[in-house]
Write an enzyme that holds these catalytic residues in place. Structure first.
Site, PDB file in Angstrom:
ATOM      1  N   GLN A  10       2.940  18.513   1.742  1.00 12.75           N
ATOM      2  CA  GLN A  10       2.059  19.352   2.562  1.00 12.75           C
ATOM      3  C   GLN A  10       1.032  20.085   1.711  1.00 12.75           C
ATOM      4  O   GLN A  10      -0.109  20.293   2.152  1.00 12.75           O
ATOM      5  CB  GLN A  10       2.893  20.339   3.382  1.00 12.75           C
ATOM      6  CG  GLN A  10       3.852  19.665   4.354  1.00 12.75           C
ATOM      7  CD  GLN A  10       3.159  18.694   5.286  1.00 12.75           C
ATOM      8  OE1 GLN A  10       2.062  18.959   5.785  1.00 12.75           O
ATOM      9  NE2 GLN A  10       3.790  17.550   5.521  1.00 12.75           N
ATOM     10  N   SER A  64      -0.085  17.761 -10.035  1.00 15.48           N
ATOM     11  CA  SER A  64      -0.122  16.940  -8.821  1.00 15.48           C
ATOM     12  C   SER A  64      -1.073  17.530  -7.781  1.00 15.48           C
ATOM     13  O   SER A  64      -1.761  16.788  -7.062  1.00 15.48           O
ATOM     14  CB  SER A  64       1.283  16.759  -8.237  1.00 15.48           C
ATOM     15  OG  SER A  64       1.791  17.958  -7.723  1.00 15.48           O
ATOM     16  N   HIS A 104       1.037  28.384  -3.066  1.00 14.77           N
ATOM     17  CA  HIS A 104       2.396  28.795  -3.426  1.00 14.77           C
ATOM     18  C   HIS A 104       3.401  28.041  -2.559  1.00 14.77           C
ATOM     19  O   HIS A 104       3.185  27.889  -1.352  1.00 14.77           O
ATOM     20  CB  HIS A 104       2.565  30.304  -3.222  1.00 14.77           C
ATOM     21  CG  HIS A 104       3.918  30.792  -3.601  1.00 14.77           C
ATOM     22  ND1 HIS A 104       4.290  30.976  -4.917  1.00 14.77           N
ATOM     23  CD2 HIS A 104       5.002  31.120  -2.845  1.00 14.77           C
ATOM     24  CE1 HIS A 104       5.550  31.392  -4.944  1.00 14.77           C
ATOM     25  NE2 HIS A 104       5.999  31.482  -3.714  1.00 14.77           N
ATOM     26  N   ARG A 123       0.707  31.788 -14.557  1.00 16.44           N
ATOM     27  CA  ARG A 123       0.462  33.104 -15.152  1.00 16.44           C
ATOM     28  C   ARG A 123      -0.175  34.019 -14.117  1.00 16.44           C
ATOM     29  O   ARG A 123      -1.021  33.571 -13.332  1.00 16.44           O
ATOM     30  CB  ARG A 123      -0.436  32.992 -16.384  1.00 16.44           C
ATOM     31  CG  ARG A 123       0.214  32.202 -17.510  1.00 16.44           C
ATOM     32  CD  ARG A 123      -0.503  32.321 -18.815  1.00 16.44           C
ATOM     33  NE  ARG A 123       0.171  31.512 -19.825  1.00 16.44           N
ATOM     34  CZ  ARG A 123       1.204  31.933 -20.533  1.00 16.44           C
ATOM     35  NH1 ARG A 123       1.673  33.161 -20.358  1.00 16.44           N
ATOM     36  NH2 ARG A 123       1.778  31.147 -21.428  1.00 16.44           N
ATOM     37  N   ILE A 124       0.216  35.280 -14.149  1.00 10.90           N
ATOM     38  CA  ILE A 124      -0.398  36.286 -13.282  1.00 10.90           C
ATOM     39  C   ILE A 124      -1.706  36.724 -13.920  1.00 10.90           C
ATOM     40  O   ILE A 124      -1.752  37.059 -15.108  1.00 10.90           O
ATOM     41  CB  ILE A 124       0.538  37.485 -13.084  1.00 10.90           C
ATOM     42  CG1 ILE A 124       1.842  37.037 -12.406  1.00 10.90           C
ATOM     43  CG2 ILE A 124      -0.149  38.564 -12.250  1.00 10.90           C
ATOM     44  CD1 ILE A 124       2.895  38.114 -12.318  1.00 10.90           C
ATOM     45  N   ASN A 170      -5.107  30.149  -4.661  1.00  7.51           N
ATOM     46  CA  ASN A 170      -3.841  29.671  -5.199  1.00  7.51           C
ATOM     47  C   ASN A 170      -3.046  29.023  -4.067  1.00  7.51           C
ATOM     48  O   ASN A 170      -3.237  29.347  -2.899  1.00  7.51           O
ATOM     49  CB  ASN A 170      -3.038  30.826  -5.795  1.00  7.51           C
ATOM     50  CG  ASN A 170      -1.750  30.357  -6.448  1.00  7.51           C
ATOM     51  OD1 ASN A 170      -1.732  29.369  -7.180  1.00  7.51           O
ATOM     52  ND2 ASN A 170      -0.667  31.061  -6.190  1.00  7.51           N
TER      53      ASN A 170
END
Length: 203
Positions: free
Chosen positions: A175, A15, A111, A93-94, A109
């Site tokens: 948001q 999304s 979060h 994934r890190i 990224n």
């Protein structure tokens, strides 16, 4: 940033990817999406990319012996498609120091919490369990840690007494779809500056 090419990494429904596709098509983000990579087959993010005419490739983690081989293939695909900015959009994934250094200060990224609080894979669950009254989302640069890179932009949303993970997630996601394209737009316009952990944005 002229001739910018985005490479989007996703793991699921995509999304946030769709919000970026929409912003590119609307001219808000002045760049093209060079490739969408997923670590799992048959996810909706691949379908969204294909529908938009964007190269969509699954680099299936299960087909690689170790993380090093997996990440080297990701880097290979990104570079072959001329990517200048890597966008993580629900990529679960890190990334290793090797990957981060291949695209130093060029990985973003988003979060679903107000970092540095509630990092990790279960942010909404952890927010509700702790009982905080405000949550939100954070766009940040990616470093070698987990959700630990310099923070670019945040947006707060209220946590309601009757919230579930699903209702809170939906409110935060609204948001995310606003601020992530905005941050990419500002970055490509040269308006974002990083000094250690501190990020400033030109008016």
């Amino acid at each position: 940033m002229n001739n910018a090419v985005l490479g989007v990494l996703a793991s699921g429904r995509g999304s946030d990817l769709q919000s970026i596709i929409d912003a590119v098509e609307a001219g808000q983000i002045k760049a093209k999406i060079g490739v969408v990579l997923t670590d799992k087959p048959n996810v909706m993010a691949l379908q969204r990319a294909e529908k938009a005419g964007i190269p969509a490739i699954c680099v299936d983690r299960k087909k690689y012996d170790d993380r090093d081989a997996f990440e080297r293939e990701l880097v290979k695909q990104l570079k072959e498609h001329g990517v200048t900015l890597v966008i993580l959009a629900g990529f679960m994934r890190i990334l290793s120091p090797y990957f981060v250094n291949e695209f130093k200060n060029c990985i973003m990224n988003i979060h679903p919490s107000l970092l540095p609080s509630f990092g990790g894979a279960h942010a909404h669950r952890d927010v509700l369990a702790y009982g905080v009254k405000v949550s939100g989302c954070t766009v940040h640069f990616v470093d070698e840690g987990m959700d630990s890179g310099p923070i670019i932009m945040q947006k707060a949303v209220p946590v309601l007494d009757d919230d579930t993970e699903e209702t809170l997630s939906a409110r935060v996601l609204e948001q995310e779809h606003i601020i992530y394209p905005k941050v990419i737009e500002l970055y490509l316009a040269g308006k974002i500056h990083v000094n250690g952990r501190h990020v400033t944005i030109d008016d």
